[in-house]
Design a protein around this motif. Structure first.
Motif, PDB file in Angstrom:
ATOM      1  N   ILE A 180       0.840  -1.203   0.000  1.00 49.26           N
ATOM      2  CA  ILE A 180       0.000   0.000   0.000  1.00 49.26           C
ATOM      3  C   ILE A 180       0.875   1.254   0.000  1.00 49.26           C
ATOM      4  N   SER A 184       1.079   4.023  -3.068  1.00 47.69           N
ATOM      5  CA  SER A 184       0.796   5.426  -2.772  1.00 47.69           C
ATOM      6  C   SER A 184       1.978   6.314  -3.143  1.00 47.69           C
ATOM      7  N   CYS A 188       2.218   9.338  -5.863  1.00 45.91           N
ATOM      8  CA  CYS A 188       2.660  10.657  -5.384  1.00 45.91           C
ATOM      9  C   CYS A 188       3.826  11.163  -6.226  1.00 45.91           C
ATOM     10  N   SER A 203      -5.124  13.129  -0.176  1.00 42.62           N
ATOM     11  CA  SER A 203      -4.716  12.218   0.906  1.00 42.62           C
ATOM     12  C   SER A 203      -4.229  10.852   0.417  1.00 42.62           C
ATOM     13  N   PRO A 204      -4.832  10.217  -0.608  1.00 46.28           N
ATOM     14  CA  PRO A 204      -4.272   8.928  -1.044  1.00 46.28           C
ATOM     15  C   PRO A 204      -2.828   9.025  -1.519  1.00 46.28           C
ATOM     16  N   PHE A 205      -2.439  10.198  -2.042  1.00 44.54           N
ATOM     17  CA  PHE A 205      -1.066  10.367  -2.502  1.00 44.54           C
ATOM     18  C   PHE A 205      -0.118  10.736  -1.358  1.00 44.54           C
ATOM     19  N   ARG A 206      -0.652  10.988  -0.186  1.00 41.84           N
ATOM     20  CA  ARG A 206       0.163  11.212   1.012  1.00 41.84           C
ATOM     21  C   ARG A 206       0.104  10.019   1.967  1.00 41.84           C
ATOM     22  N   ALA A 207      -0.727   9.009   1.631  1.00 41.75           N
ATOM     23  CA  ALA A 207      -0.921   7.876   2.537  1.00 41.75           C
ATOM     24  C   ALA A 207       0.378   7.120   2.812  1.00 41.75           C
ATOM     25  N   TRP A 208       1.307   7.128   1.870  1.00 45.76           N
ATOM     26  CA  TRP A 208       2.555   6.389   2.058  1.00 45.76           C
ATOM     27  C   TRP A 208       3.360   6.907   3.251  1.00 45.76           C
TER      28      TRP A 208
END
Length: 666
Positions: A180, A184, A188, A203-208
């Motif tokens: 995951i 992500s 990003c 937010s999904p591109f900062r989830a990492w």
């Protein structure tokens, strides 16, 4: 930006990391230190949050086999909502006296999305660049990171619970979360090159970043860190990576992208090092009392620092070091107040903690109150818009002649196929081409008026942030070399040649590309390279048989004139407070070099600077009209009034041919 943990799990080194994170952010925004990368403190917060939340959820799953999601959300509501709503309310009230009604309307919408923890999505909608100059006017923009964090809290517990249901084992869960994080990060990294606002705010591109913190909290890396004899050194290396990020990452670097690995991996290394029992790592440094006190206040400091510096900068645009230190003291005082009397009392309230439903009801109440207050603030601002305010607003919002005809007349950053917008006679006596960026666009208004009156045809070829000079440029929004501009120009050159126009007028925002003393450009082009590129452009156009006219660029004001004039009227002051001294608005080196290139190639150089400035000052209002709708784009109503003088300067005479008179200011 702080996750709670029980006292038995309290780690002073994490509190110290929070202090480093918030200190970097505040120092960057206040301009109090030489930390160009202080804004990456937000990324440190993300990793810490991922670490603490994942650790807490894993413990609950191991203990009970599940996660009480409602109780989890209730704790977050007690922890975050009261203080944030108090800051939002205070910011709205103070803004009523400082901001113009039109600004109050716009930023009230921002406060509504901040109250609902969705302002990051609102900022994407408006493609707001976090580092743009005008972002400094938005007192709620810093809520973007809190929104990203809350969206993570909404999804992450459910995801961990779902994965636990499949019983993948410790190793399997670690691999799944690592996948995951990798996916992500890949998105990003890619989106930073394609559309930086999406990479920054979504937010999904900062989830990492959260996921990497979560991975560091899991049993496998924790056991390894406890046994690894060099874990203390690992922590020091992590601190070094954070320091490197603070000192070397700048606004011009594509961010987040791969460079965000520096603070993120550095923070994860410090967190892993803290699991080691030895005191030789950075734990003792991070446990120092001053860092503990700052870390304890980190959430409140983050909430308060931005509206304080925004409003201070509006009231006094040129803040001294002493002014900034006073802002720091005010931020600290407000933070201590809200921590002691709002944040802590609500978080530790026994009556609320006794039942999950009470805390959730509080969350609904506070969120509803925030959105209601935001709506009420916008409605009040709307009623405050008097005739003068509306006139300024209309003047700033009115589009140029080209954009009024078709917004695609000025291509967006990613587009490369030229859009030829044609105005005037269908069977023209003469054809004129206007070629350039958004600074060419504001001249489309008087040139269209002239063409229609003369029976000529005006054709425009324009692209945002793309100069006509044949030289590679850097795009500060895309955070990379602007290849789309090069392709657009090559195609435009071919189309212009096929038109065989009588005249090509070049206009561009020169000072935003070239190194100069007035307008500090991102990744500026050396003057000699700029003039060489301009020479190549003019030579190519003249080789096709067209007469070439180069318009001198307009002045660049210190303030956004639409906002400044509206504020002055709201505060019952003269709009002249928004005037910029000519010496601070007009740069002479670049125009002199451009004039020399034009003269050497027999092109015409037209200097219209005196339409905007007298000998000492560049007024915000001339003849009752706003001169610029922002800092450097001519307000359309004023541009329209310039048609007769532009005609004399560029074309001269009243005959079908053009015999130029000396240009204004030449």
């Amino acid at each position: 930006m702080r996750s709670s943990a029980s006292s038995s799990e309290f780690r002073p080194d994490i509190e110290g990391l929070r202090a480093l994170a918030v200190s970097g952010v505040v120092a960057f925004h206040f301009g109090l230190s030489g930390l160009p990368g202080g804004f990456v403190g937000v990324d440190i917060f993300f990793v810490i949050s991922g670490y603490l939340i994942t650790r807490h959820l894993q413990q609950e799953i191991a203990r009970s086999g599940t996660v009480n999601l409602w109780r989890f959300y209730a704790r977050r509501a007690r922890r975050l909502l009261p203080a944030s709503l108090f800051v939002i309310l205070t910011t709205l009230i103070v803004g009523y006296f400082i901001l113009a009604p039109s600004e109050q309307q716009f930023y009230s919408k921002g406060s509504l999305f901040a109250s609902a923890y969705m302002i990051n999505l609102w900022l994407i909608r408006w493609t707001v660049d976090y580092f743009a100059t005008d972002a400094s006017n938005n007192p709620f923009i810093h809520f973007w990171s809190l929104s990203v964090e809350e969206q993570f809290y909404l999804v992450w517990p459910a995801l961990l619970l779902l994965l636990a249901k499949f019983r993948p084992g410790r190793g399997g869960l670690f691999v799944l979360l690592a996948i995951i994080a990798a996916v992500s990060f890949a998105f990003c990294w890619r989106m930073t090159a394609i559309s930086q606002p999406w990479a920054f705010y979504f937010s999904p591109f900062r989830a990492w970043e959260f996921a990497l913190g979560g991975l560091a909290s899991m049993a496998l890396p924790q056991e390894w860190a406890r046994r690894f004899r060099f874990s203390p050194i690992l922590g020091w290396i992590g601190l070094l990576l954070i320091a490197i990020a603070y000192l070397t990452v700048t606004e011009e670097v594509p961010f987040p992208g791969s460079i965000a690995l520096l603070p993120v991996i550095g923070t994860a290394m410090v967190l892993l090092s803290g699991a080691h029992q030895s005191g030789a790592g950075p734990k003792s440094l991070l446990a120092l009392r001053p860092l503990q006190e700052i870390g304890k206040l980190s959430y409140s400091l983050y909430l308060w620092h931005w509206p304080v510096i925004v409003y201070a900068g509006i009231l006094k645009p040129e803040l001294t070091i002493a002014d900034r230190l006073l802002c720091g003291a005010a931020t600290l005082a407000l933070s201590v107040f809200s921590y002691r009397f709002i944040e802590n009392p609500v978080r530790q309230n026994g009556w609320l903690a006794a039942k999950t439903s009470r805390s959730l009801a509080l969350a609904v109440l506070l969120t509803g109150a925030g959105t209601t207050l935001a709506y009420g603030s916008a409605a009040l601002a709307s009623r405050s818009l008097d005739t003068e305010q509306r006139q300024v607003l209309r003047s700033a919002e009115r589009q140029s002649a080209a954009r009024s005809f078709d917004t695609d007349c000025v291509l967006d950053r990613e587009e490369v196929k030229p859009k030829a917008c044609s105005f005037g006679a269908a069977d023209p006596k003469k054809t004129i081409v206007l070629f350039g960026d958004s600074h060419a666009d504001h001249w489309s208004t008087p040139l269209k008026k002239i063409a229609e009156a003369k029976g000529w045809r005006l054709v425009t070829y324009m692209k945002s942030s793309c100069p006509t000079a044949s030289v590679p440029v850097w795009n500060g929004v895309l955070m990379r070399s602007y290849e789309e501009c090069d392709e657009f120009k090559e195609r435009a050159f071919r189309e212009i040649a096929s038109l065989k126009p009588d005249m090509v007028i070049l206009s561009q925002y020169s000072s935003s590309y070239v190194e100069n003393e007035i307008n500090h450009a991102s990744n500026p082009i050396a003057l000699k390279d700029w003039t060489a590129g301009l020479r190549r452009t003019i030579e190519r156009l003249e080789a096709d048989g067209s007469e070439v006219v180069l318009l001198r660029d307009v002045p660049v004001h210190k303030a956004y004139l639409d906002k400044c004039v509206a504020r002055a009227l709201w505060q019952e002051r003269s709009p002249s407070v928004c005037d910029t001294p000519r010496a601070e608005a007009v740069e002479e080196t670049v125009p002199a070099a451009e004039r020399a290139v034009a003269a050497a190639l027999n092109a015409e150089y037209v200097d219209l600077i005196d339409l905007f400035c007298n000998e000492t000052v560049c007024p915000a209002v001339i003849g009752g009209k706003l001169t610029f709708r922002d800092r450097h784009h001519i307000a359309t109503a004023y541009a329209e009034s310039l048609a007769p003088r532009v005609q004399r300067a560029v074309f001269g005479g009243d005959t079908l041919g053009w015999v130029r008179q000396p240009a204004v200011g030449r």
